[in-house]
Design a protein around this motif. Structure first.
Motif, PDB file in Angstrom:
ATOM      1  N   CYS A  27       4.546  -2.546  -5.979  1.00 50.07           N
ATOM      2  CA  CYS A  27       3.079  -2.551  -6.102  1.00 50.07           C
ATOM      3  C   CYS A  27       2.653  -2.529  -7.568  1.00 50.07           C
ATOM      4  O   CYS A  27       1.698  -3.201  -7.973  1.00 50.07           O
ATOM      5  CB  CYS A  27       2.486  -1.364  -5.358  1.00 50.07           C
ATOM      6  N   ALA A  41      -0.663  -4.764  -7.587  1.00 50.48           N
ATOM      7  CA  ALA A  41      -1.376  -4.593  -6.318  1.00 50.48           C
ATOM      8  C   ALA A  41      -2.544  -3.630  -6.513  1.00 50.48           C
ATOM      9  O   ALA A  41      -2.602  -2.888  -7.505  1.00 50.48           O
ATOM     10  CB  ALA A  41      -0.412  -4.057  -5.258  1.00 50.48           C
ATOM     11  N   THR A  68      -2.785   0.922  -2.860  1.00 49.53           N
ATOM     12  CA  THR A  68      -1.408   0.713  -2.384  1.00 49.53           C
ATOM     13  C   THR A  68      -0.430   1.667  -3.062  1.00 49.53           C
ATOM     14  O   THR A  68       0.600   2.017  -2.491  1.00 49.53           O
ATOM     15  CB  THR A  68      -0.965  -0.738  -2.612  1.00 49.53           C
TER      16      THR A  68
END
Length: 404
Positions: free
Chosen positions: A106, A111, A115
């Motif tokens: 992530c 991300a 997350t």
């Protein structure tokens, strides 16, 4: 006839401990699995702050992981008690390692922030590796209190060693290689160590069926006061760490804070090994009150060093001395936890104690945030004094005959 020296008696106590068949093998596997416990938090901060440029986000993510662990860890430990160490620890560790790797991806793939919280929360399934090792010693030496005392002292020294070396290793990996290196190596060590540990089936405690309607260890007579002592002791640890970093930063030596804290852990590690070789005469519940009293007294040294000298070197020496009482306190407390926990719930009981330490650590850290570095060392002093008060008041409840 030659006389045996105190040093030889201490050495022989640990040698006899590891003459137990299978003891060395499960200890080595557990050591590999336990080292990452001191790596993951520092690695996550390096990785997230380096990528997102926000220490606040990094701190929030790691705090979420601690909160999730406080909720999940006792349930994982309960499953270990019900189903066995090998059957639960390997899949639980696989989920936790996957969470660490998901966090890495992530961060690497940029991300959304949410997350990161979800991925790090998945690491909460990590089993209490130290508790499982102590459970094996408790099974192997259930009829030998002296050997169990030495084993608990050794385990506490290992805890101190791992939390001393883990952050240093993580920082070195993240700085010298790449920001994700600490998390990657930590996950690999954790999985490898648990597989090696679980493979040692000969020393694994047998599963004891949980009695219908069995109560949580917290509801067992004498356990709640012990948990309160662990909470207050955790506040000592957490506040000491935060205020030392803040104090060193105020003197312009933040990079030296890790080394200063390592001295405190080194003092505790050495004291734990010496304490394990001793044969204390006092009854164990009275011994806990004495150890907590010594911790409360020694915690005054960092406060005096910080207020009177303003020298980081003098503070380091004070922390080295202050650490000498923490391991004996933890060893004695864990011995009482083992005695007060109902049969077949030992992993759960010890995990609750560790969770109490973690919760107290978080509270202590927050208290220092409010007090500031100037008066910060009052927080561990007051926390230790609170632990002493709780221990003295609760002594009568956990001094009753043990469960066995």
């Amino acid at each position: 006839m030659p006389q045996t020296t105190p040093l030889a008696r201490r050495r022989d106590g640990y040698i006899r401990l590891f003459r137990t068949p299978g003891a060395l093998a499960f200890t080595l596997g557990n050591l590999v699995a336990r080292l990452p416990m001191g790596m993951f938090g520092v690695s996550a901060v390096f990785m997230i702050a380096g990528s997102r440029g926000s220490y606040a986000l990094a701190g929030a993510v790691t705090a979420t992981g601690l909160a999730a662990t406080a909720l999940v860890a006792p349930w994982t430990a309960r499953l270990v008690d019900r189903c066995g160490q090998a059957r639960i620890s390997v899949p639980a560790t696989a989920v936790a390692a996957s969470g660490s790797l998901a966090l890495l991806l992530c961060v690497r793939l940029d991300a959304p922030d949410w997350t990161l919280f979800a991925a790090y929360a998945a690491t909460a399934t990590t089993p209490n590796t130290g508790g499982m090792s102590r459970a094996r010693w408790a099974h192997l030496h259930r009829d030998d209190p002296a050997a169990l005392h030495t084993a608990n002292s050794f385990e506490q020294a290992v805890d101190e060693l791992c939390f001393m070396l883990g952050p240093v290793l993580a920082a070195a990996l993240c700085s010298a290689l790449f920001p994700e290196a600490g998390t990657l190596v930590g996950a690999a060590l954790l999985m490898t160590g648990i597989v090696l540990f679980a493979a040692q089936r000969s020393t694994e405690p047998p599963v004891t069926p949980r009695a219908k309607g069995a109560k949580s260890p917290v509801r067992t007579r004498g356990f709640a006061p012990l948990l309160a002592v662990f909470l207050a002791t955790g506040a000592v640890f957490g506040s000491l760490e935060v205020v030392t970093i803040a104090y060193a930063d105020g003197l312009g030596h933040r990079s030296a804070a890790g080394g200063v804290l390592a001295l405190q852990a080194a003092g505790s590690c050495a004291a734990g090994l010496l304490y394990g070789a001793a044969r204390p005469a006092a009854e164990v519940s009275r011994r806990l009150t004495g150890c907590v009293a010594a911790m409360a007294a020694l915690m005054c040294l960092p406060l005096l060093a910080a207020r009177a000298t303003g020298s980081l070197a003098v503070l380091a020496a004070a922390l080295l001395c202050a650490g000498a009482a923490t391991a004996p306190t933890m060893v004695t407390g864990m011995t009482l936890v083992q005695r007060r926990t109902p049969e077949g719930q030992l992993n759960e009981g010890m995990t609750l104690a560790v969770t109490g330490i973690a919760a107290g650590s978080a509270v202590g850290g927050q208290a220092v945030e409010q007090a500031g570095a100037e008066m910060g060392y009052l927080v561990p002093v007051c926390s230790a004094a609170l632990a002493l008060l709780v221990s003295a008041v609760g002594h009568g409840r956990y001094a009753a005959p043990p469960r066995r």
